[in-house]
Write a protein that holds these residues in place. Structure first.
Motif, PDB file in Angstrom:
ATOM      1  N   ASP A  36       0.856  -1.194   0.000  1.00 59.59           N
ATOM      2  CA  ASP A  36       0.000   0.000   0.000  1.00 59.59           C
ATOM      3  C   ASP A  36       0.887   1.238   0.000  1.00 59.59           C
ATOM      4  OD1 ASP A  36      -3.272   0.254   0.919  1.00 59.59           O
ATOM      5  OD2 ASP A  36      -2.059   2.093   1.030  1.00 59.59           O
ATOM      6  N   TYR A 153     -12.551   7.268 -14.049  1.00 55.04           N
ATOM      7  CA  TYR A 153     -12.686   6.012 -13.283  1.00 55.04           C
ATOM      8  C   TYR A 153     -13.322   4.943 -14.164  1.00 55.04           C
ATOM      9  CZ  TYR A 153     -13.890   3.097  -9.182  1.00 55.04           C
ATOM     10  OH  TYR A 153     -14.008   2.077  -8.264  1.00 55.04           O
ATOM     11  N   SER A 188     -15.564   1.781   2.712  1.00 54.45           N
ATOM     12  CA  SER A 188     -14.117   1.890   2.517  1.00 54.45           C
ATOM     13  C   SER A 188     -13.683   3.342   2.650  1.00 54.45           C
ATOM     14  CB  SER A 188     -13.741   1.361   1.126  1.00 54.45           C
ATOM     15  OG  SER A 188     -13.956   2.358   0.149  1.00 54.45           O
TER      16      SER A 188
HETATM   17  P1  NAI Z   1      -9.812   2.222   0.075  1.00 47.71           P
HETATM   18  O1  NAI Z   1      -9.400   3.630  -0.177  1.00 47.71           O
HETATM   19  O2  NAI Z   1     -10.460   1.894   1.371  1.00 47.71           O
HETATM   20  O3  NAI Z   1      -8.591   1.249  -0.159  1.00 47.71           O
HETATM   21  C1  NAI Z   1      -7.729   1.420  -1.252  1.00 47.71           C
HETATM   22  C2  NAI Z   1      -6.303   1.341  -0.783  1.00 47.71           C
HETATM   23  O4  NAI Z   1      -5.457   1.577  -1.932  1.00 47.71           O
HETATM   24  C3  NAI Z   1      -5.944   2.394   0.254  1.00 47.71           C
HETATM   25  O5  NAI Z   1      -5.375   1.779   1.394  1.00 47.71           O
HETATM   26  C4  NAI Z   1      -4.935   3.301  -0.454  1.00 47.71           C
HETATM   27  O6  NAI Z   1      -3.935   3.802   0.401  1.00 47.71           O
HETATM   28  C5  NAI Z   1      -4.366   2.368  -1.507  1.00 47.71           C
HETATM   29  N1  NAI Z   1      -3.768   3.086  -2.628  1.00 47.71           N
HETATM   30  C6  NAI Z   1      -4.221   4.209  -3.238  1.00 47.71           C
HETATM   31  N2  NAI Z   1      -3.353   4.586  -4.176  1.00 47.71           N
HETATM   32  C7  NAI Z   1      -2.345   3.674  -4.181  1.00 47.71           C
HETATM   33  C8  NAI Z   1      -1.144   3.523  -4.935  1.00 47.71           C
HETATM   34  N3  NAI Z   1      -0.801   4.406  -5.887  1.00 47.71           N
HETATM   35  N4  NAI Z   1      -0.342   2.464  -4.663  1.00 47.71           N
HETATM   36  C9  NAI Z   1      -0.660   1.587  -3.686  1.00 47.71           C
HETATM   37  N5  NAI Z   1      -1.759   1.688  -2.934  1.00 47.71           N
HETATM   38  C10 NAI Z   1      -2.602   2.719  -3.188  1.00 47.71           C
HETATM   39  O7  NAI Z   1     -10.786   1.869  -1.159  1.00 47.71           O
HETATM   40  P2  NAI Z   1     -11.541   0.531  -1.597  1.00 47.71           P
HETATM   41  O8  NAI Z   1     -12.915   0.916  -1.871  1.00 47.71           O
HETATM   42  O9  NAI Z   1     -11.267  -0.582  -0.686  1.00 47.71           O
HETATM   43  O10 NAI Z   1     -10.837   0.284  -3.002  1.00 47.71           O
HETATM   44  C11 NAI Z   1     -10.273  -0.943  -3.416  1.00 47.71           C
HETATM   45  C12 NAI Z   1     -10.643  -1.195  -4.864  1.00 47.71           C
HETATM   46  O11 NAI Z   1     -12.045  -1.410  -4.952  1.00 47.71           O
HETATM   47  C13 NAI Z   1     -10.355  -0.039  -5.795  1.00 47.71           C
HETATM   48  O12 NAI Z   1      -9.780  -0.545  -6.997  1.00 47.71           O
HETATM   49  C14 NAI Z   1     -11.719   0.563  -6.062  1.00 47.71           C
HETATM   50  O13 NAI Z   1     -11.779   1.222  -7.293  1.00 47.71           O
HETATM   51  C15 NAI Z   1     -12.574  -0.674  -6.024  1.00 47.71           C
HETATM   52  N6  NAI Z   1     -14.006  -0.457  -5.793  1.00 47.71           N
HETATM   53  C16 NAI Z   1     -14.473   0.192  -4.674  1.00 47.71           C
HETATM   54  C17 NAI Z   1     -15.819   0.375  -4.474  1.00 47.71           C
HETATM   55  C18 NAI Z   1     -16.361   1.078  -3.279  1.00 47.71           C
HETATM   56  O14 NAI Z   1     -17.556   1.363  -3.221  1.00 47.71           O
HETATM   57  N7  NAI Z   1     -15.576   1.371  -2.268  1.00 47.71           N
HETATM   58  C19 NAI Z   1     -16.798  -0.127  -5.447  1.00 47.71           C
HETATM   59  C20 NAI Z   1     -16.213  -0.820  -6.561  1.00 47.71           C
HETATM   60  C21 NAI Z   1     -14.877  -0.968  -6.721  1.00 47.71           C
END
Ligand code: NAI
Length: 284
Positions: A36, A153, A188
């Motif tokens: 991360d 996105y 999240s």
């Molecule tokens: P989150 O923000 O809780 O977790 C994402 C993590 O990725 C964070 O810990 C962040 O620090 C890390 N991150 C961000 N940029 C980064 C980088 N350049 N290199 C390494 N780590 C990085 O968000 P979430 O929701 O858990 O997201 C996970 C995946 O799920 C993403 O691909 C998101 O697009 C996808 N997603 C999320 C949805 C939602 O409603 N939360 C719905 C559908 C898909």
């Protein structure tokens, strides 16, 4: 596929869906590297997990060199990786016509190139290892359903889905499965994506609208629990299913989209070569 004893690599594993996946993988007896960009969140995650089979590695998934180094570190500590979760992602809620090139570079860099880097780093290693395995790329329902606001996105998530499907055909002969995870709303921290935006890609960025971020934070409270997403994901991996749809409520909306697509076809008269031009399965 037997999870126990395998080493997994989860990007964006310090929060949200990624952290749910980490917990589920540990419960299945895997060793897990959490990668991360957020150092503080990594430290907090490792502390709460309190498990000898986990390690944290700081990584910006958009960096090719960084990805290869993180993979080396993880494999040196935990053994060869055969389960990869390219999950790190960010969101930027603004329309394409209001976006700058830096907006494009940031979101494409993380959401698409981050997944590409994960595949380019690990697919050759997994093939050479010869123990099969699985790659899960996190897309979204936004890889099927478009809105005006999350334009960049949408672009990245459609690309991740297409790339994953093609990859599935090419890795299948090596006993490596590929799935695309398409969640709807999840509890999240994605609403706080701007916190991890690199300053070099902030030129032309619109000022953060803190009221809008607050609304998004509230909305995400209604999201599905990441542990439920993770359990449904691992079950799909076990069954080697390609699409992972943890939110059943989107089925009808998806059917509407496909019906709309099919409605755009016209019954033009058939010409020579008609038969030969179909049959995409020949390319699989
Ligand atoms: P989150 O923000 O809780 O977790 C994402 C993590 O990725 C964070 O810990 C962040 O620090 C890390 N991150 C961000 N940029 C980064 C980088 N350049 N290199 C390494 N780590 C990085 O968000 P979430 O929701 O858990 O997201 C996970 C995946 O799920 C993403 O691909 C998101 O697009 C996808 N997603 C999320 C949805 C939602 O409603 N939360 C719905 C559908 C898909």
């Amino acid at each position: 596929l037997d999870f126990a004893g395998r080493t997994a690599f989860v990007t964006g594993g310090a929060n949200g869906i990624g952290l749910g996946l980490v917990r589920a993988l540990l419960a299945q007896g895997c060793k897990v590297a959490i990668a991360d960009i957020r150092e503080d969140a990594l430290a907090a995650a490792v502390k709460t997990l309190d498990n000898q089979s986990v390690m944290a590695v700081q990584l910006d998934v958009a960096s090719r060199e960084g990805f290869a180094q993180a993979a080396d570190e993880a494999e040196a500590a935990l053994g060869p990786v055969s389960l990869v979760f390219n999950n790190a992602g960010i969101n930027l809620f603004q329309t394409i016509d209001e976006s700058s090139y830096d907006d494009w570079d940031w979101v494409m860099g993380v959401n698409l190139h981050g997944v590409i880097n994960g595949v380019m780093t690990f697919a050759p290693r997994m093939k050479a290892l010869g123990q099969g395995g699985h790659i899960v790329n996190t897309a979204s329902m936004a890889s099927f359903l478009c809105g005006g606001a999350p334009g960049i996105y949408n672009t990245t998530k459609f690309a991740v889905r297409g790339m994953s499907e093609s990859l599935r055909y090419s890795l299948s002969p090596h006993g490596i499965g590929v799935s695309v995870l398409c969640p709807g709303l999840v509890k999240s921290h994605i609403y706080a994506s701007d916190e991890v935006r690199p300053s070099v890609l902030s030129g032309g960025a619109k000022p953060v609208d803190s009221a809008a971020v607050g609304r998004l934070e509230q909305l995400h409270q209604f999201g599905m629990d990441p542990d439920v997403i993770a359990a449904r994901t691992l079950e799909a991996v076990q069954e080697n299913r390609f699409h992972i749809f943890p939110h059943p409520e989107f089925r009808d909306e998806l059917a509407t989209v496909f019906d709309e697509i099919l409605a755009d076809f016209r019954d033009y008269p058939q010409d020579a070569g008609f038969e030969q031009r179909t049959g995409f399965e020949k390319m699989r």
